[in-house]
Write an enzyme that holds these catalytic residues in place. Structure first.
Site, PDB file in Angstrom:
ATOM      1  N   GLU A  82       0.474  -1.458  -0.026  1.00 45.68           N
ATOM      2  CA  GLU A  82      -0.297  -0.127  -0.145  1.00 45.68           C
ATOM      3  C   GLU A  82       1.156   1.495   0.436  1.00 45.68           C
ATOM      4  OE1 GLU A  82      -1.421  -1.157   4.057  1.00 45.68           O
ATOM      5  OE2 GLU A  82      -1.258   1.355   3.520  1.00 45.68           O
ATOM      6  N   CYS A 114      -3.121  -3.282   4.714  1.00 46.45           N
ATOM      7  CA  CYS A 114      -3.066  -4.710   4.673  1.00 46.45           C
ATOM      8  C   CYS A 114      -2.917  -5.685   4.399  1.00 46.45           C
ATOM      9  CB  CYS A 114      -2.677  -4.201   6.441  1.00 46.45           C
ATOM     10  SG  CYS A 114      -2.335  -2.612   7.149  1.00 46.45           S
ATOM     11  N   THR A 157       4.257   3.760  15.964  1.00 41.01           N
ATOM     12  CA  THR A 157       3.480   2.624  15.156  1.00 41.01           C
ATOM     13  C   THR A 157       3.990   2.279  13.263  1.00 41.01           C
ATOM     14  OG1 THR A 157       1.502   3.703  13.738  1.00 41.01           O
ATOM     15  CG2 THR A 157       1.489   2.613  16.246  1.00 41.01           C
ATOM     16  N   SER A 207     -10.008   2.915  14.475  1.00 38.24           N
ATOM     17  CA  SER A 207      -9.338   2.175  13.230  1.00 38.24           C
ATOM     18  C   SER A 207      -9.377   0.772  14.668  1.00 38.24           C
ATOM     19  CB  SER A 207      -8.165   2.371  12.520  1.00 38.24           C
ATOM     20  OG  SER A 207      -6.915   2.587  14.192  1.00 38.24           O
ATOM     21  N   HIS A 249      -2.675  -9.815  12.838  1.00 39.33           N
ATOM     22  CA  HIS A 249      -2.404  -8.629  12.164  1.00 39.33           C
ATOM     23  C   HIS A 249      -1.227  -7.695  12.925  1.00 39.33           C
ATOM     24  CE1 HIS A 249      -1.560  -5.008   9.018  1.00 39.33           C
ATOM     25  NE2 HIS A 249      -2.660  -4.277  10.509  1.00 39.33           N
ATOM     26  N   LYS A 258      -5.377  -6.719  22.551  1.00 40.20           N
ATOM     27  CA  LYS A 258      -6.400  -6.777  22.281  1.00 40.20           C
ATOM     28  C   LYS A 258      -7.749  -7.616  21.245  1.00 40.20           C
ATOM     29  CE  LYS A 258      -4.811  -1.668  21.924  1.00 40.20           C
ATOM     30  NZ  LYS A 258      -5.934  -0.609  23.551  1.00 40.20           N
ATOM     31  N   ASN A 306       5.095  -0.950  12.877  1.00 43.72           N
ATOM     32  CA  ASN A 306       4.263  -1.810  11.538  1.00 43.72           C
ATOM     33  C   ASN A 306       4.553  -1.936   9.918  1.00 43.72           C
ATOM     34  OD1 ASN A 306       2.203  -2.461   9.912  1.00 43.72           O
ATOM     35  ND2 ASN A 306       0.465  -0.554  10.989  1.00 43.72           N
ATOM     36  N   SER A 339      -7.047  -1.659   6.007  1.00 41.51           N
ATOM     37  CA  SER A 339      -8.227  -0.780   6.654  1.00 41.51           C
ATOM     38  C   SER A 339      -9.337  -0.213   5.214  1.00 41.51           C
ATOM     39  CB  SER A 339      -7.740   0.114   6.677  1.00 41.51           C
ATOM     40  OG  SER A 339      -7.034   0.441   8.325  1.00 41.51           O
TER      41      SER A 339
HETATM   42  P1  HMG Z   1      -2.831   6.996  21.484  1.00 37.91           P
HETATM   43  O1  HMG Z   1      -3.256   8.170  21.293  1.00 37.91           O
HETATM   44  O2  HMG Z   1      -0.875   7.429  21.745  1.00 37.91           O
HETATM   45  O3  HMG Z   1      -2.919   6.187  22.381  1.00 37.91           O
HETATM   46  O4  HMG Z   1      -2.287   6.423  20.158  1.00 37.91           O
HETATM   47  P2  HMG Z   1      -3.194   5.877  23.998  1.00 37.91           P
HETATM   48  O5  HMG Z   1      -3.378   8.118  24.250  1.00 37.91           O
HETATM   49  O6  HMG Z   1      -4.473   5.762  24.249  1.00 37.91           O
HETATM   50  O7  HMG Z   1      -2.298   4.966  24.300  1.00 37.91           O
HETATM   51  C1  HMG Z   1      -2.163   4.294  23.666  1.00 37.91           C
HETATM   52  C2  HMG Z   1      -2.178   3.259  24.821  1.00 37.91           C
HETATM   53  O8  HMG Z   1      -0.378   3.005  25.270  1.00 37.91           O
HETATM   54  C3  HMG Z   1      -3.122   2.926  25.907  1.00 37.91           C
HETATM   55  O9  HMG Z   1      -3.209   1.429  26.454  1.00 37.91           O
HETATM   56  C4  HMG Z   1      -2.890   3.726  27.233  1.00 37.91           C
HETATM   57  O10 HMG Z   1      -3.469   3.747  28.382  1.00 37.91           O
HETATM   58  C5  HMG Z   1      -1.001   3.138  27.253  1.00 37.91           C
HETATM   59  P3  HMG Z   1      -4.554   0.417  25.899  1.00 37.91           P
HETATM   60  O11 HMG Z   1      -5.444   1.651  27.243  1.00 37.91           O
HETATM   61  O12 HMG Z   1      -5.417   0.512  24.705  1.00 37.91           O
HETATM   62  O13 HMG Z   1      -4.166  -0.501  26.672  1.00 37.91           O
HETATM   63  N1  HMG Z   1      -0.217   4.287  27.565  1.00 37.91           N
HETATM   64  C6  HMG Z   1       0.897   3.993  29.151  1.00 37.91           C
HETATM   65  N2  HMG Z   1       1.163   2.832  29.123  1.00 37.91           N
HETATM   66  C7  HMG Z   1       2.297   2.825  29.939  1.00 37.91           C
HETATM   67  N3  HMG Z   1       2.269   4.419  30.220  1.00 37.91           N
HETATM   68  C8  HMG Z   1       2.538   5.728  30.449  1.00 37.91           C
HETATM   69  C9  HMG Z   1       1.297   5.011  29.079  1.00 37.91           C
HETATM   70  N4  HMG Z   1       0.208   6.324  28.440  1.00 37.91           N
HETATM   71  C10 HMG Z   1      -0.572   5.751  28.079  1.00 37.91           C
HETATM   72  N5  HMG Z   1       2.902   6.433  30.480  1.00 37.91           N
HETATM   73  C11 HMG Z   1      -3.648   4.404  18.299  1.00 37.91           C
HETATM   74  C12 HMG Z   1      -2.853   5.179  19.833  1.00 37.91           C
HETATM   75  C13 HMG Z   1      -2.851   3.205  18.588  1.00 37.91           C
HETATM   76  C14 HMG Z   1      -4.949   5.594  18.221  1.00 37.91           C
HETATM   77  C15 HMG Z   1      -2.071   5.745  17.561  1.00 37.91           C
HETATM   78  O14 HMG Z   1      -0.843   5.234  17.424  1.00 37.91           O
HETATM   79  C16 HMG Z   1      -2.735   5.482  16.032  1.00 37.91           C
HETATM   80  O15 HMG Z   1      -3.665   6.219  15.879  1.00 37.91           O
HETATM   81  N6  HMG Z   1      -1.579   4.454  15.504  1.00 37.91           N
HETATM   82  C17 HMG Z   1      -1.976   4.240  13.771  1.00 37.91           C
HETATM   83  C18 HMG Z   1      -3.746   3.354  13.952  1.00 37.91           C
HETATM   84  C19 HMG Z   1      -3.398   1.947  14.209  1.00 37.91           C
HETATM   85  O16 HMG Z   1      -2.196   1.515  13.751  1.00 37.91           O
HETATM   86  N7  HMG Z   1      -3.902   1.320  13.737  1.00 37.91           N
HETATM   87  C20 HMG Z   1      -4.716   0.248  14.483  1.00 37.91           C
HETATM   88  C21 HMG Z   1      -6.172  -0.452  13.792  1.00 37.91           C
HETATM   89  S1  HMG Z   1      -6.062  -0.414  12.067  1.00 37.91           S
HETATM   90  C22 HMG Z   1      -4.980  -1.451  11.817  1.00 37.91           C
HETATM   91  O17 HMG Z   1      -4.246  -2.064  12.075  1.00 37.91           O
HETATM   92  C23 HMG Z   1      -4.395  -0.960   9.772  1.00 37.91           C
HETATM   93  C24 HMG Z   1      -3.649  -0.560   9.715  1.00 37.91           C
HETATM   94  O18 HMG Z   1      -2.343  -1.799   9.659  1.00 37.91           O
HETATM   95  C25 HMG Z   1      -3.308  -0.088   8.376  1.00 37.91           C
HETATM   96  C26 HMG Z   1      -3.641  -0.440   7.194  1.00 37.91           C
HETATM   97  O19 HMG Z   1      -4.524  -1.759   7.090  1.00 37.91           O
HETATM   98  O20 HMG Z   1      -2.848  -0.544   5.891  1.00 37.91           O
HETATM   99  C27 HMG Z   1      -3.143   0.996  10.657  1.00 37.91           C
END
Ligand code: HMG
Length: 429
Positions: A82, A114, A157, A207, A249, A258, A306, A339
């Site tokens: 992609e 992906c 990521t 997502s 994935h 999760k 990733n 996605s």
């Molecule tokens: P974020 O804003 O960093 O999220 O975005 P957050 O604030 O919820 O923190 C993430 C985790 O860290 C949470 O854990 C927090 O509690 C923890 P969870 O509640 O989820 O278990 N945390 C801490 N832990 C320890 N010490 C601390 C601390 N602070 C917070 N001090 C997000 C996270 C994944 C949304 C972001 O990185 C993102 O947008 N990533 C890109 C999208 C993505 O990967 N989506 C996955 C599903 S879609 C998919 O897999 C397809 C893809 O591969 C593309 C394709 O298909 O082509 C993406």
């Protein structure tokens, strides 16, 4: 009778530079615990100017062919990506040239986020099972550079790499089950990249929900097929017990947790006696099950990030590199998510030949050999990616293992070269 088909050879390749979580966390004023414990990210692959999705793919493809498979045996070459290099021209045709594949080899690129690597793999298996292959093999390559804007939530990521698989009848490494494949597809705007943008747009939190909904949907489809075929033992409703490892994935390693924490209880609870037995111990049981059947698949993902289409297949290579002998004869469950979205739940059995094949993957050694970069160098590479001119002063270092690299763009045409034994030898131009 359906032919036995599956993965005959695997070749992995990652770019030669890496950024540690500590350095990214410090630069972004984020607790490193959020990256390591929160997302599961320990290191992130960094792409130097001389590597792109084509060179990554060709380098993985070369390793998959190795000395055992002649390019002349390949009748189908599909690259799933992609983050391709052209809106029209297929990255696969550059790979075709670099690997010396025959002119009679059907060659193209596929895209569905992906999921593209899995789309390619399933197509290759069907091509062989149908008899169209006429004894030939397929080369399937999943290659990607995951890129988000600096300072965005997606930045930690990011990653890059390629996994190439030779697909064949009577395979050596994993036989894929052709009878039951669960599918879930539906239009969602969770992650996308408009034609004029180099970096992905993502509705991050949404997502995660889309991924989990797709997993539930694909698994329900798979389960329905197993039930309809009468393959569940009498009175038994639990499907997942039969799998030794789960390859999800992995956009970031915590996502696999999760996924498993949603899927395993759903399956267990479909058996009333099992659900009652677990009772209040459910979360402890899920954690123990994750530790046993999922966590060990993620070690490479923690060090690469990733890799979109390649991510689940890096999980497979990593698992076999460490555990092939213990897994021979056992079944693996795969969940591929792209996605947008399309996803599949499918399965495969580890074959005895996986043990000696996995000894040659060299994944951990390749990760250990990467050069650590500072944040400034990562940011520069991030900003300049894809802009390499032919006169670029930056060339692969003398210890570049590639051997294929992106040598720049001249007259809007991309040029790839081959580095041999430390000296750079022109391959194309
Ligand atoms: P974020 O804003 O960093 O999220 O975005 P957050 O604030 O919820 O923190 C993430 C985790 O860290 C949470 O854990 C927090 O509690 C923890 P969870 O509640 O989820 O278990 N945390 C801490 N832990 C320890 N010490 C601390 C601390 N602070 C917070 N001090 C997000 C996270 C994944 C949304 C972001 O990185 C993102 O947008 N990533 C890109 C999208 C993505 O990967 N989506 C996955 C599903 S879609 C998919 O897999 C397809 C893809 O591969 C593309 C394709 O298909 O082509 C993406």
């Amino acid at each position: 009778m359906t032919k036995k088909v599956g993965i005959d050879r695997i070749g992995v390749y990652v770019p030669g530079e890496v950024l540690a979580a500590e350095k990214l966390a410090e630069a972004r004023d984020t607790p490193v615990a959020k990256l390591k414990a929160g997302l599961g990210m320990h290191e992130m692959a960094v792409v130097p100017p001389w590597e792109d999705t084509v060179s990554l793919a060709a380098n993985a493809g070369l390793r998959a062919l190795g000395s055992d498979v002649s390019p002349d045996e390949i009748g189908l070459c599909i690259v799933g990506t992609e983050s391709g290099i052209d809106h029209s021209k297929a990255s696969a045709i550059f790979v075709h040239e670099l690997l010396g594949l025959p002119s009679t080899c059907r060659t193209y690129e596929v895209k569905h986020a992906c999921y593209g690597g899995t789309a390619a793999l399933q197509t290759a298996c069907d091509w062989i099972a149908s008899g169209s292959a006429r004894g030939r093999k397929a080369l399937v390559i999943a290659t990607d550079i995951a890129k988000y804007p600096p300072h965005s939530a997606g930045e930690p990521t990011q990653g890059a790499g390629a996994v190439a698989m030779v697909v064949a009848a009577d395979p050596t490494i994993v036989e894929l089950d052709r009878r039951s494949i669960g599918v879930f597809a539906g239009q969602v705007h969770d992650f996308w990249r408009p034609l004029d943008m180099a970096q992905a747009l993502v509705d991050g939190k949404y997502s995660l929900d889309c991924y989990l909904d797709a997993l539930a949907g694909a698994f329900a489809d798979y389960r329905g097929q197993i039930e309809a075929a009468g393959e569940l033992p009498q009175g038994e409703h639990v499907v997942l017990d039969g799998f030794a490892r789960f390859l999800y994935h992995t956009p970031f390693p915590k996502m696999a947790w999760k996924a498993h924490a949603m899927l395993a209880p759903k399956d267990w609870q479909s058996n009333a006696a099992r659900a009652e037995r677990l009772g209040e111990d459910l979360s402890a049981a899920v954690k123990a099950d994750y530790d046993e059947r999922v966590d060990g698949t993620l070690w490479a993902s923690r060090r690469i990030g990733n890799t979109y289409t390649a991510s689940m297949y890096f999980g497979l290579a990593a698992t076999l590199e460490r555990e092939a002998a213990a897994l021979v004869g056992k079944d693996l469950a795969f969940f591929s998510y792209g996605s947008g979205c399309c996803s599949e739940f499918f399965t495969g059995r580890v074959l005895p030949g996986a043990v000696s094949e996995a000894e040659g993957f060299g994944l951990e050694a390749m990760l250990d050999a990467r050069r650590q970069v500072e944040i400034e160098e990562y940011e520069r590479h991030h900003a300049e990616a894809g802009l390499r001119g032919a006169e670029s002063p930056e060339v692969p270092p003398a210890d570049f293992v590639g051997p294929f690299f992106y040598a720049g763009t001249v007259d809007d045409k991309r040029i790839y070269q081959r580095a041999a034994a430390g000296a750079l030898v022109a391959k194309a131009g």
